[in-house]
Design a protein around this motif. Structure first.
Motif, PDB file in Angstrom:
ATOM      1  N   LYS A  41      47.625  39.809  38.722  1.00  0.00           N
ATOM      2  CA  LYS A  41      48.645  39.071  39.309  1.00  0.00           C
ATOM      3  C   LYS A  41      48.548  37.798  39.250  1.00  0.00           C
ATOM      4  O   LYS A  41      49.200  36.888  38.927  1.00  0.00           O
ATOM      5  CB  LYS A  41      48.839  39.562  40.642  1.00  0.00           C
ATOM      6  N   LEU A  42      47.318  37.217  39.601  1.00  0.00           N
ATOM      7  CA  LEU A  42      47.023  35.883  39.788  1.00  0.00           C
ATOM      8  C   LEU A  42      46.860  35.282  38.249  1.00  0.00           C
ATOM      9  O   LEU A  42      47.159  33.971  38.102  1.00  0.00           O
ATOM     10  CB  LEU A  42      45.506  35.532  40.305  1.00  0.00           C
ATOM     11  N   GLU A  44      48.984  35.838  35.889  1.00  0.00           N
ATOM     12  CA  GLU A  44      50.374  35.665  35.222  1.00  0.00           C
ATOM     13  C   GLU A  44      50.727  34.295  35.092  1.00  0.00           C
ATOM     14  O   GLU A  44      51.236  33.802  34.024  1.00  0.00           O
ATOM     15  CB  GLU A  44      51.367  36.403  36.130  1.00  0.00           C
ATOM     16  N   ASP A  45      50.256  33.319  35.887  1.00  0.00           N
ATOM     17  CA  ASP A  45      50.809  31.970  35.760  1.00  0.00           C
ATOM     18  C   ASP A  45      49.415  31.005  35.610  1.00  0.00           C
ATOM     19  O   ASP A  45      49.398  29.803  35.750  1.00  0.00           O
ATOM     20  CB  ASP A  45      51.346  31.402  37.269  1.00  0.00           C
ATOM     21  N   SER A  46      48.378  31.782  35.107  1.00  0.00           N
ATOM     22  CA  SER A  46      47.031  31.063  34.781  1.00  0.00           C
ATOM     23  C   SER A  46      47.035  30.694  33.447  1.00  0.00           C
ATOM     24  O   SER A  46      47.464  31.454  32.383  1.00  0.00           O
ATOM     25  CB  SER A  46      45.881  31.729  35.233  1.00  0.00           C
ATOM     26  N   GLU A  47      46.407  29.419  33.033  1.00  0.00           N
ATOM     27  CA  GLU A  47      46.120  29.231  31.790  1.00  0.00           C
ATOM     28  C   GLU A  47      45.011  30.050  31.149  1.00  0.00           C
ATOM     29  O   GLU A  47      44.786  30.115  30.018  1.00  0.00           O
ATOM     30  CB  GLU A  47      45.856  27.653  31.540  1.00  0.00           C
ATOM     31  N   LYS A  49      45.206  33.296  31.365  1.00  0.00           N
ATOM     32  CA  LYS A  49      45.585  34.812  31.228  1.00  0.00           C
ATOM     33  C   LYS A  49      45.351  35.309  29.983  1.00  0.00           C
ATOM     34  O   LYS A  49      45.302  36.681  30.023  1.00  0.00           O
ATOM     35  CB  LYS A  49      47.264  34.590  31.314  1.00  0.00           C
TER      36      LYS A  49
END
Ligand code: FE2
Length: 216
Positions: A41-42, A44-47, A49
């Motif tokens: 989940k974390l 998803e918006d991380s560089e 991913k």
């Protein structure tokens, strides 16, 4: 690249009587799985991913580090256990005896480290970049990887690892843990190249070498 929950290398009841099916069911099926789900989940918006798990552990911070490192730590922990494991081979015994005085002394020092860990964490046998062996403890999700130490063996010292089977008796958990240590996996880790030197310990705490406690 989503982080996956690896299949356990044995059945849920395979570690009985030393670790119950109920413990495995909760520990793997609930705790470990939750770390995987939260990390994804974390991410998803991380560089990070699309990065492999080990790279995420090395580069992430905060909540993403905590969940990703807990995934890595548990992946490693399950491989450190096996039903009816073989005894450690002569090379592993010799290396541990040389580093800690004797094989029994290694087990005693490792157990003492785990029993004395305050709160939640992990006790590790690691190899430093100069090839030396150490027993270290890490708190919460912290990993020797970020200190560029190579994990060879680990024991999960979070309460969720033993409370169903042993309540607050962590020493009895350790006594049962030694019956399950997968020495073939440890030997394979010994065969891998040590981590390159890029820094010294910051998260891991060196073990205190305590008197023998006769836990095996
Ligand atoms: Fe755990």
């Amino acid at each position: 690249m989503a982080i996956v929950l690896p299949k356990l290398p044995y059945d849920l009841d395979a570690l009985e009587p030393h670790m119950s099916k109920q413990t495995l069911d909760f520990h793997y099926g609930k705790h470990h799985k939750t770390y995987v789900d939260k990390a994804n989940k974390l991410l998803e918006d991380s560089e990070l991913k699309d990065a492999p798990l080990e790279e995420i552990v090395m580069r992430a911070s905060g909540t993403l580090f905590n969940n990703a490192a807990q995934v890595w730590n548990h992946n490693f922990f399950w491989n450190c256990l096996a039903p009816a494991p073989a005894k450690p081979d002569k090379a592993v015994q010799a290396a541990l005896s040389k580093a800690f005085g004797s094989f029994d002394a290694f087990m005693d020092q490792f157990s003492e480290n785990a029993v004395s860990l305050f709160g939640s964490g992990w006790t590790w046998l690691v190899r430093d970049s100069d090839g030396s062996l150490e027993i270290v403890k890490t708190s919460n999700a912290a990993s020797p990887l970020t200190d560029h130490r190579q994990p060879l063996l680990v024991c999960d010292v979070w309460e969720h690892a033993y409370y169903i089977d042993h309540r607050n008796d962590r020493l009895r958990y350790l006594q049962n843990y030694w019956q399950l240590v997968n020495w073939d996996f440890v030997a394979a880790n010994f065969g891998d190249a040590p981590a390159p030197r890029r820094g010294r310990a910051t998260r891991a705490t060196r073990a205190t070498h305590a008197p023998h406690r006769g836990v095996h």
